[in-house]
Design a protein around this motif. Structure first.
Motif, PDB file in Angstrom:
ATOM      1  N   ASP A  38      -4.201   1.616  -2.202  1.00 43.45           N
ATOM      2  CA  ASP A  38      -3.880   0.236  -2.534  1.00 43.45           C
ATOM      3  C   ASP A  38      -4.118   0.044  -4.021  1.00 43.45           C
TER       4      ASP A  38
ATOM      5  N   TRP B 273       0.859  -1.185   0.000  1.00 42.45           N
ATOM      6  CA  TRP B 273       0.000   0.000   0.000  1.00 42.45           C
ATOM      7  C   TRP B 273       0.893   1.232   0.000  1.00 42.45           C
TER       8      TRP B 273
ATOM      9  N   TYR C 222     -10.177   2.416  -0.346  1.00 38.81           N
ATOM     10  CA  TYR C 222      -8.727   2.622  -0.286  1.00 38.81           C
ATOM     11  C   TYR C 222      -8.057   2.293  -1.614  1.00 38.81           C
TER      12      TYR C 222
END
Length: 407
Positions: A201, A148, A192
């Motif tokens: 991500d 990430w 995300y």
């Protein structure tokens, strides 16, 4: 009365000498030509013995300009201090008894049972996750480590999970009701997988090693691990995260092997340190790690004697228009690098760039480093990423020197 007065006077006279005795000096010296900033490890038992304190007692760490600085006591009896040292210079710290003031953690991780047993962790450079038994039971084939990106030293993973998961049910309900536009809008605001100003991500793992997962090699083929079965978080900030992992026992060349990993991430580092070993081995085995090469970019790969680097194009190269730099480093002489293709380039995976250590003896532990950087944060181009790897090697070969003295 006279006896009491004499006793108080003796106690008063002894206080300065007692305080002077309860002080430890840490001197960190840099033998290299480069400025260095990294965590140093001090023998915590020695420090407590010199201070006359029981193990784990509260202490304060003071730098040369009398500022209190963060420290951490680790599961394996180390005292961690973040030291910055000029070339061929020294940095000194004083350790005294006392309650330390609170410091903001720079590293943190935990298991997320609310998200199929992910274990996710981060420091001020990046964030990572690996997958757990709940995901394996679902049938999803995700074997490796996920990356990430982030562009802030602040801890963000907890917030990302909370925002994503708290809105998932509402997004599903909107789609089921046919309100696609509203569902898309809410997803863009909360997932995300979109950058909301502090990273996202966008790294594809799937049936691959992702970034840095270990694997056995069998006749030139990768024997992929699956998800962990047991875990224990051993250290959790403020300067280091450490987790111990156990994987499912599998049959391999006549042995029943159980894989164990010990993984840690330090403040300021682009690289996780990982030790892997295989319980039950009775004969030498070949142990590998590496990075997945995706179909969208099969050329941005650098393979040297004992490391592999890749500029990953992300899960949406045209949309993202940036790179995630990933790499694996084996600090050994007796290793080789090779590229293993993925048959048919299925699942968007062209293959893997691997570092392989052959002939690992039964019970032998293999330690290596794997990690990442983001072109929108701390490594703006591939050359900078190569410099990070070079620095890692130099620092491993020429570590900072630590001297502990009782004052």
């Amino acid at each position: 009365m006279k006896k009491i007065t004499i006793s108080l006077l003796l106690a008063f006279l002894l206080v300065p000498f007692t305080l002077c005795a309860q002080q430890v000096t840490i001197t960190v010296s840099n033998p290299s030509d480069d400025p260095r900033q990294e965590l140093v490890e001090v023998d915590a038992n020695l420090v407590f013995m010199y201070l006359g304190l029981s193990e784990g007692s509260p202490i304060r760490v003071i730098n040369a300009v009398r500022q209190e600085v963060p420290y951490q006591l680790t599961h394996n009896k180390h005292l961690l201090i973040d030291a910055s040292v000029r070339p061929h210079g020294e940095a000194r710290f004083t350790i005294v008894p006392g309650q330390p003031r609170p410091f903001t953690p720079v590293v943190y991780g935990r298991q997320y049972p609310e998200r199929v047993d992910d274990i996710a962790w981060e420091n001020d450079r990046g964030a990572y996750r690996l997958y757990g038994p709940a995901l394996q039971r679902s049938g999803e084939r995700a074997f490796g480590n996920d990356v990430w990106t982030k562009n802030t030293p602040d801890l963000v993973v907890e917030q990302r999970y909370a925002l994503e998961l708290s809105n998932h049910a509402a997004i599903v309900a909107l789609r089921e009701a046919g309100n696609t536009a509203a569902a898309d809008s809410l997803e863009e605001l909360t997932t995300y997988h979109f950058d909301h100003g502090y990273g996202l991500d966008c790294y594809k793992v799937g049936p691959s090693l992702g970034c840095g997962a270990p694997a056995l090699m069998d006749d030139g083929k990768i024997v992929f691990p699956y998800c962990y079965t047991q875990y224990e978080i051993l250290d959790n900030g403020p300067l280091r995260f450490t987790v111990s992992l156990t994987y499912e026992t599998k049959d391999f060349n006549g042995d029943k092997l159980t894989e164990h990993r010990l993984l840690s991430l330090d403040k300021g580092s682009n690289f996780n340190r990982q030790t892997v070993w295989y319980e039950g081995a009775t004969k030498p085995i070949d142990v590998a790690s590496g990075v997945v090469i995706h179909n969208e970019d099969t050329t941005s790969v650098l393979m040297e004697n004992n490391f592999v680097l890749y500029a990953d194009p992300t899960d949406n190269p045209n949309g993202q228009n940036f790179q995630i730099y990933v790499g694996v480093v084996f600090p050994y002489d007796s290793v080789e690098t090779l590229r293993v293709p993925n048959e048919g380039a299925a699942n968007g995976i062209n293959g893997h760039a691997l570092v392989v250590r052959r002939g690992v003896q039964p019970g032998e532990k293999v330690t290596y480093y794997w990690g990442s950087a983001w072109s929108k944060y701390d490594c703006r181009n591939f050359l900078e990423w190569m410099v990070r790897v070079t620095a890692l090697y130099q620092h491993l070969d020429n570590p900072l020197k630590v001297v502990v003295e009782k004052k």
